[in-house]
Design a protein around this motif. Sequence first.
Motif, PDB file in Angstrom:
ATOM      1  N   ALA A  11       0.828  -1.214   0.000  1.00 53.95           N
ATOM      2  CA  ALA A  11       0.000   0.000   0.000  1.00 53.95           C
ATOM      3  C   ALA A  11       0.861   1.261   0.000  1.00 53.95           C
ATOM      4  N   LEU A  16      -5.252   5.699  -2.629  1.00 54.57           N
ATOM      5  CA  LEU A  16      -6.301   4.715  -2.878  1.00 54.57           C
ATOM      6  C   LEU A  16      -7.692   5.295  -2.615  1.00 54.57           C
ATOM      7  N   GLU A  18     -11.727   4.203  -2.014  1.00 56.08           N
ATOM      8  CA  GLU A  18     -12.447   3.016  -1.560  1.00 56.08           C
ATOM      9  C   GLU A  18     -13.910   3.052  -1.997  1.00 56.08           C
ATOM     10  N   VAL A  44     -10.690  -1.303  -2.742  1.00 53.75           N
ATOM     11  CA  VAL A  44      -9.878  -0.088  -2.844  1.00 53.75           C
ATOM     12  C   VAL A  44      -9.007  -0.178  -4.095  1.00 53.75           C
ATOM     13  N   ASN A  46      -6.286   2.499  -6.945  1.00 49.25           N
ATOM     14  CA  ASN A  46      -5.769   3.812  -7.299  1.00 49.25           C
ATOM     15  C   ASN A  46      -6.201   4.222  -8.705  1.00 49.25           C
ATOM     16  N   ILE A  69     -11.410  -1.584   4.799  1.00 50.23           N
ATOM     17  CA  ILE A  69     -10.413  -0.806   4.051  1.00 50.23           C
ATOM     18  C   ILE A  69      -9.007  -1.233   4.449  1.00 50.23           C
ATOM     19  N   ASP A  70      -8.781  -1.407   5.748  1.00 47.57           N
ATOM     20  CA  ASP A  70      -7.461  -1.852   6.228  1.00 47.57           C
ATOM     21  C   ASP A  70      -7.110  -3.233   5.666  1.00 47.57           C
ATOM     22  N   LYS A  73      -6.200  -3.026   1.934  1.00 48.08           N
ATOM     23  CA  LYS A  73      -4.860  -2.487   1.684  1.00 48.08           C
ATOM     24  C   LYS A  73      -3.784  -3.558   1.832  1.00 48.08           C
ATOM     25  N   LYS A  74      -4.113  -4.652   2.534  1.00 51.29           N
ATOM     26  CA  LYS A  74      -3.165  -5.764   2.699  1.00 51.29           C
ATOM     27  C   LYS A  74      -3.237  -6.741   1.527  1.00 51.29           C
ATOM     28  N   LEU A  76      -3.545  -6.018  -1.984  1.00 47.32           N
ATOM     29  CA  LEU A  76      -3.474  -5.294  -3.252  1.00 47.32           C
ATOM     30  C   LEU A  76      -2.768  -6.121  -4.320  1.00 47.32           C
TER      31      LEU A  76
END
Length: 172
Positions: A11, A16, A18, A44, A46, A69-70, A73-74, A76
């Motif tokens: 990340a 990013l 969401e 999420v 970009n 969301i957290d 991000k792990k 991606l």
Amino acid sequence: MAKNSFNKVKAGDLELKEKVVAINRVTKTTKGGRTFSFSALVVVGNENGVVGHGLGKAKEVQEAITKGIDDAKKNLIKVPVHHGTIPHDQLAKEGAAKVLIKPAAHGTGVIAGGSMRAVLESAGITDVLAKSLGSANPHNVVKATFKALGMLREPIAIAKQRSVSLKKVFNG
């Protein structure tokens, strides 16, 4: 079945955006009454080839979305986007959900259902034809879409592997 080598991404400094795909309210009945909790499926990305998905569970909706969301991000991955579309057709299956994605001409737009649309738009794909076959469960549809996007191969890598020019890969 061949092993999928997803292009994992950290990340880090990515900007990013969401999107919440689905929110479920779960009720647990106990001796003292009912307990409500929520689960949120979040995507999420970009909008430039990097996308991730996550699931968050909590007593409040906003907390569940934040946890989702957290988690996203792990998870991606990097998706090969070629002139706003994908390089080739891809079919993937997750559970009872089957997903078919096809490249489309410039100006077509994202023709896809709700769960798939969120993933494809977050990845930055602007022109694609997609169809969800089988189950409409958003969790499995999102996972199947990620599996399909993860199996996509870069045209440059294929050209090197076959020892041919990039033009020959596309035109045959």
